[in-house]
Each structure stands twice: as C-alpha cells, then as structure tokens.
Enzyme design. Structure first.
Site, short mmCIF file in Angstrom:
data_model
loop_
_atom_site.label_atom_id
_atom_site.label_comp_id
_atom_site.label_asym_id
_atom_site.label_seq_id
_atom_site.Cartn_x
_atom_site.Cartn_y
_atom_site.Cartn_z
N ASP A 64 35.95 -23.46 -53.48
CA ASP A 64 35.62 -24.88 -53.41
C ASP A 64 36.89 -25.74 -53.33
OD1 ASP A 64 36.25 -23.99 -56.03
OD2 ASP A 64 35.57 -25.91 -56.82
N GLU A 65 36.71 -26.93 -52.83
CA GLU A 65 37.71 -28.01 -52.90
C GLU A 65 39.11 -27.56 -52.47
OE1 GLU A 65 36.11 -30.85 -56.41
OE2 GLU A 65 37.10 -29.05 -57.14
N VAL A 66 39.23 -27.01 -51.27
CA VAL A 66 40.55 -26.60 -50.79
C VAL A 66 41.20 -27.77 -50.06
CG1 VAL A 66 41.82 -24.94 -49.38
CG2 VAL A 66 39.67 -24.25 -50.51
#
Ligand SMILES: *[C@@H]1O[C@H](CO)[C@@H](O)[C@H](O)[C@H]1NC(C)=O
Ligand SMILES: *[C@@H]1O[C@H](CO)[C@@H](O)[C@H](O)[C@H]1NC(C)=O
Ligand SMILES: *[C@@H]1O[C@H](CO)[C@@H](O)[C@H](O)[C@H]1NC(C)=O
Ligand SMILES: *[C@@H]1O[C@H](CO)[C@@H](O)[C@H](O)[C@H]1NC(C)=O
Ligand SMILES: *[C@@H]1O[C@H](CO)[C@@H](O)[C@H](O)[C@H]1NC(C)=O
Ligand SMILES: *[C@@H]1O[C@H](CO)[C@@H](O)[C@H](O)[C@H]1NC(C)=O
Length: 535
Positions: free
Chosen positions: A330-332
């Site tokens: 997630d959230e790269v």
C-alpha cells in the site's frame, strides 16, 4: 450501598429528565438486560424459559465414548472450566432446581483431530443444554466456538443461582476470515498485551490475528539471518523486540484458541526502519543531481533487493505456521524513484520510462513470485491490484480505502480475486458516542455484483493502527467496538438490528470486563457484578 445501587439512582434521575421528552432521547438502559445471551449471535437459537442449574464449581467437560480426543480440546476444557468457575456468580444451591443440575457437558468430535487453524477449518457446532446436554462438532475448532458459547449462556438468576436456559443451538460462521489487525511498529506492544487481546478475540470468535509487525517507524522482528534489522531498526533492541521464542509463544497461544497468525511484512513502501540495518536496500533520493540524504521505497531495480526479500521471507516461512503472509503493497510514493538517475536509466532500458506504476508492478510481481516459490499464499492491500499486478489465483485482496469501498469490492471480485473488507472498520478513527453502530451496520456484500462475486468475499478485518495506541489504551479502544465487527462477520446477514443488539452487546461488554478485559462502556449503564471480585 454498592456502585450498582448508586448508578441505578443516578440513572433514574437522568431517566426522569428524558421522560419529559425535552431531550428527545429514549429512556436509558439500566444494567444487563439480556442475561445468558451470546455474542456474536449464533446462526440458530431455540431457547425456552426452562432453567437448569449449572454446578459451576465442579463443572467438567467430558468426551463421549465414541469421540475423538484432541489436544486442542483438552486444553480448552481446562481453560473453560476455570473461566466458568470464576464467572463471578456466588452459586449458592437452592432446592428449587435440585432435579436439574448440569455438572458435565459431554463433547463429541466426529472428525479427525487437527492441530493448526486454517482458512478452511470447520467452526460449526451443535450445542444442546437440557436434560441430555451435548456439544457436537466435526472438528476441534467447532468445539472451541461451542465452549465459548456455552460459557456465555450461564447467568445468575435473581436468587443468586448459576443457571442456563434449556437451549438448542446450531451454529457456524458466515465468513471464514474474521480478522483483527494490530500494529506493533508505531508502538511496541508487549507480548502479554498481545496475548490478552488474543484471549478477547476468542471471546468474540475472531479467528485471524493480522500482525502488522514492522513498518517505517520500527522493526521489532528479530531476524537471525539479518540481525542488523532489529539491532538498528527497532526502538530498543534490548526490550522492544520480538524474539523467535516470543513469536512462537504468540503463535501457540493463538493456535490453542483457533486463531491464525498472519504476519505482514509491508513493502516496498513503509520500510524506512528496514533501511537502517540493510544499507543499499532503499532507494537513494536525489535533488539537483545529488543524493539529498533521504531514502525512499525499496529499490526495485537491483537484484540485491530480491535476494534480501527471498532470504528474509524464507526465515519468516519457517517461523509462522499459517499458509498466508500479508505482503502489504500500500501507499507507495513515487517521488524518490522519480528523482533517482539510476532508476530512470533502468526504466528506459526496460522500456517503461515514466510509468512508475509499472515499476511498482515489476517489484510486486517478483516479490509475489518469490513468496509463492517458498510456499506462502499471500494477502495484499488493494493498491497491488489497482496498479495492475497479475497475482496468483489464491491471492486474497484486502480492501481498505474508505472512499466508496463498494466500488472497489465490485472491481476486485469481478477480477476473480477473493476479498476481505477492512475499509469500514478502522477502529483508530474515533468519534464521540456509539460508533459501534456504524461498524455493525455495514454490510460487506452491499455492492453491485453477481452472486458469484459475492461468494468471493471471504470475510473482513477490524484494524487498529498504532500511531496513538500502545499498551495503555489498546484494550478499551478495541473492545467492545471490535465486537460489533465480530458479529457482522460471524452471524447471518439478517442479524443486523442495532436496537436488538444493544442489550446483548452491553451484556457482552460486562462479561469481558468480568473476565479481565478492560472493555469500555457503550452508554450510561452499569454491570451486574462485584467489581472488587473480578478475575
Ligand atoms: C430464559 O429463562 C428465563 C427464566 O425462565 C426467561 O425469563 C427468559 O425469557 C429465557 N430466555 C430465553 C432466551 O428464552
Ligand atoms: C453429531 O453430529 C453428527 C453430524 O450432524 C451426527 O451424525 C451425530 O449423530 C451427532 N452425534 C450425536 C452423539 O448426537
Ligand atoms: C539480475 O538478475 C537478472 C535475472 O536473474 C540477470 O539477468 C542479471 O544479469 C542480474 N544482474 C546483475 C547485475 O547481477
Ligand atoms: C548509480 O549509477 C552510478 C553511475 O552510473 C553508479 O556509479 C552507481 O554505482 C549507481 N548506483 C547504484 C546503487 O547502482
Ligand atoms: C515498448 O513499450 C511500448 C509501449 O508499451 C510498446 O509498444 C513497444 O513494443 C515496447 N518495445 C519493446 C522493445 O518492448
Ligand atoms: C449499484 O448501481 C446502481 C446503478 O449504477 C447505483 O445507483 C447504486 O448506487 C449501486 N449500488 C451500490 C451499492 O454500489
């Protein structure tokens, strides 16, 4: 005068104000109004007013002659005998019920003994409380759930006697994956706090501990292959780490309660603490053609990153017994990758200039292949699929972004992936008042999709992220708010009436407090037990 009387008086006064109708509130609820009720609500309950005395001091569970005898059940018998004997009821015996005392619950396990809980475990059971009491299940996992149900059915009648109603229960969970995420990276949680919450999970029939064990802030996992990870990346390598022995203790404690432990090693983002002990793993960020001292996500363009992941995950595979690992994803953030000239060069050479989602896809694809090759199945956060990664068929996708999760659920299931829902159940988001009702009312299959798509929803997770949570506040923040999610995931879809659930949940909260879990109150009310003599 005990606190019970005191609160009753106070509430009567409050009630008088409410009764004028000026505030427009319903009359407040006084104390436990649902004695002997079960949480989460079983699939089918046929109860009657006929009562049986439960001999809680001498109570025993015994296998039927023809039953399998299994270690997991043996251990559960001991735990529940103790729990029942400490149920806080004084248990004076009266003549009134002397002809119908139950002091033994016979148990029948019809299938083979199993040792490890799994996504496929059978948790159904049939429970009869009456003149021929019986707990009947095909596996130890059903026995565990049935014992919990039985323990909740015992209540104190007005004469002070421990009793249970004559009841026939046929029960099984609606969903196979009923998880709770705890985060031990933003704040370290001592092992005894984890164990206390595993115990509370068993009281709520949760069956997956999603252990978000490491993150950007700290790396408390002790790797023997890469010891610098915890030596440099934990908050304190002396006492804020999880050694292999501690992890084994958590897994064993959970196993005996039918709870799977699924560790999450989230990459390529959320990895700042990893880089402290593994130089060269993270991307060097550049400003004006020079390194600026910052680091970004794991560098996906060098082979050393994949060698590292393979070695670390091979160690993790040997330690955690569940078939599944959570790979995060997630959230790269892309800024650092964009700034790095080596990555730009590599992307040009691989014909993907400017397409950073494609670069992320290349990384995740390799991690997924490595993880599959060492024998794990995996769960990923939704972005992995949103970014176009082709995952293996048995991948489970966790939907967390709370911006129209019903659209994402429709999309992920249309692609054929099994799905777990977390978006509506981020318990660290606090609002004043009875927010459990919001959690309780969210229906996981409420999205536009075919019956086949809906069958791909295998459950959900309550998540408690740890930025503002540590050992001081974790239990009251979780319980009983997570209990609302527990019932949504266990009970039939039709069990969805908030008003009907309220007295049962209040009862369940009091039961958790009586058992030693500091669960917070739901609303103005009181618990009918002696606070000084809690477990
Ligand atoms: C249990 O028994 C009591 C006492 O007879 C009765 O008032 C109550 O309604 C019963 N509960 C259920 C669920 O039938
Ligand atoms: C237990 O349940 C199984 C399956 O429903 C049934 O065949 C069996 O007769 C039951 N055993 C007893 C002792 O009731
Ligand atoms: C990295 O791995 C690939 C695929 O195994 C290989 O073709 C390449 O030569 C390796 N590069 C280096 C620098 O070792
Ligand atoms: C990045 O590229 C420069 C110039 O080609 C090279 O000297 C350096 O070793 C590279 N860094 C990494 C981490 O590959
Ligand atoms: C490079 O990518 C473009 C667009 O995705 C594609 O049309 C082209 O065939 C690719 N070239 C090579 C050599 O793979
Ligand atoms: C299902 O689709 C209809 C028509 O596009 C839409 O109005 C409705 O809000 C959707 N329902 C859900 C739960 O997404």
């Amino acid at each position: 005068m005990g606190c019970r009387d005191f609160f009753a008086v106070c509430l009567l006064l409050v009630g008088a104000v409410h009764a004028t109708g000026k505030l427009g509130y319903p009359a407040p609820l006084l104390g436990e109004t649902s004695p002997g009720s079960v949480w989460p609500q079983p699939h089918t309950v046929t109860a009657s007013p006929q009562l049986y005395t439960i001999d809680i001091q001498a109570f025993r569970f015994e296998y039927l002659q023809t039953s399998q005898r299994c270690h997991v059940a043996d251990e559960a018998f001991k735990r529940y005998q103790l729990l029942i004997s400490r149920s806080g009821i004084k248990a004076k015996f009266h003549d009134k019920y002397s002809t119908s005392v139950i002091s033994v619950l016979p148990v029948m396990i019809t299938g083979p003994c199993e040792d490890m809980p799994s996504l496929d475990m059978k948790e159904g059971y049939i429970l009869d409380v009456g003149s021929n009491p019986l707990l009947n299940a095909s596996s130890v996992w059903g026995v565990l759930r049935g014992l919990e149900t039985f323990s909740q059915m015992i209540w104190e009648d007005p004469s002070g006697q421990a009793v249970a109603n004559k009841t026939h229960i046929i029960d099984e969970p609606r969903y196979a994956h009923r998880g709770l995420l705890l985060d031990t990276a933003r704040h370290f949680l001592p092992v005894n706090v984890i164990l206390e919450n595993l115990e509370a999970m068993a009281y709520n029939k949760f069956n997956v501990f999603h252990w978000h064990i490491v993150d950007a802030q700290s790396f408390p996992y002790v790797s023997t292959v890469y010891p610098n990870l915890h030596l440099k990346g934990s908050y304190s390598s002396l006492n804020l780490v999880y050694t292999p022995e501690m992890i084994a203790q958590v897994i064993e404690f959970a196993r005996l309660r039918g709870i799977r432990v699924v560790p999450e090693f989230d990459t390529p983002g959320h990895t700042y603490s990893w880089g402290l002990g593994q130089p060269g793993l993270l991307t060097t960020c550049y400003t004006g053609g020079k390194p600026n001292g910052d680091v970004g996500p794991i560098n996906p363009t060098v082979n050393s990153s994949y060698t590292f992941i393979k070695n670390l995950f091979t160690e993790v595979r040997g330690q955690f017994k569940d078939k599944y690992i959570h790979l995060g994803g997630d959230e790269v953030p892309f800024d650092c990758w964009k700034s790095n000239p080596n990555i730009t060069t590599w992307m040009a050479a691989h014909n993907m200039s400017g397409d950073y989602a494609k670069l992320e896809q290349v990384y995740i694809q390799q991690v997924i292949d490595i993880t599959g090759a060492i024998g794990f199945s995996y769960i990923v956060w939704q972005e992995v699929i949103d970014n176009g990664v082709k995952a293996k068929d048995d991948t489970v996708v966790e939907v967390w972004i709370n911006n129209h999760p019903e659209v994402e659920m429709a999309k992920v299931t249309a692609l054929g992936y099994r799905t777990i829902l977390a978006a509506p159940w981020y318990l660290e988001e606090l609002t004043v008042g009875e927010d459990w009702k919001k959690y309780y009312s969210y229906e996981p299959t409420n999205f536009n999709g075919t019956a086949q798509q809906k069958a791909l929803v295998i459950g959900g997770e309550a998540c408690l992220w740890g930025e503002y949570v540590d050992a001081t506040n974790i239990s009251p923040r979780l319980w009983p708010r997570a209990s609302a999610v527990a019932e949504r995931l266990w009970s039939p879809e039709t069990v969805n009436d908030v008003d009907a659930a309220t007295p049962r949940l209040h009862q369940h909260r009091c039961r958790m407090v009586q058992r030693g879990i500091p669960a917070e109150p739901l609303h103005p009310s009181y618990c009918v037990f002696d606070w000084m003599n809690r477990k």
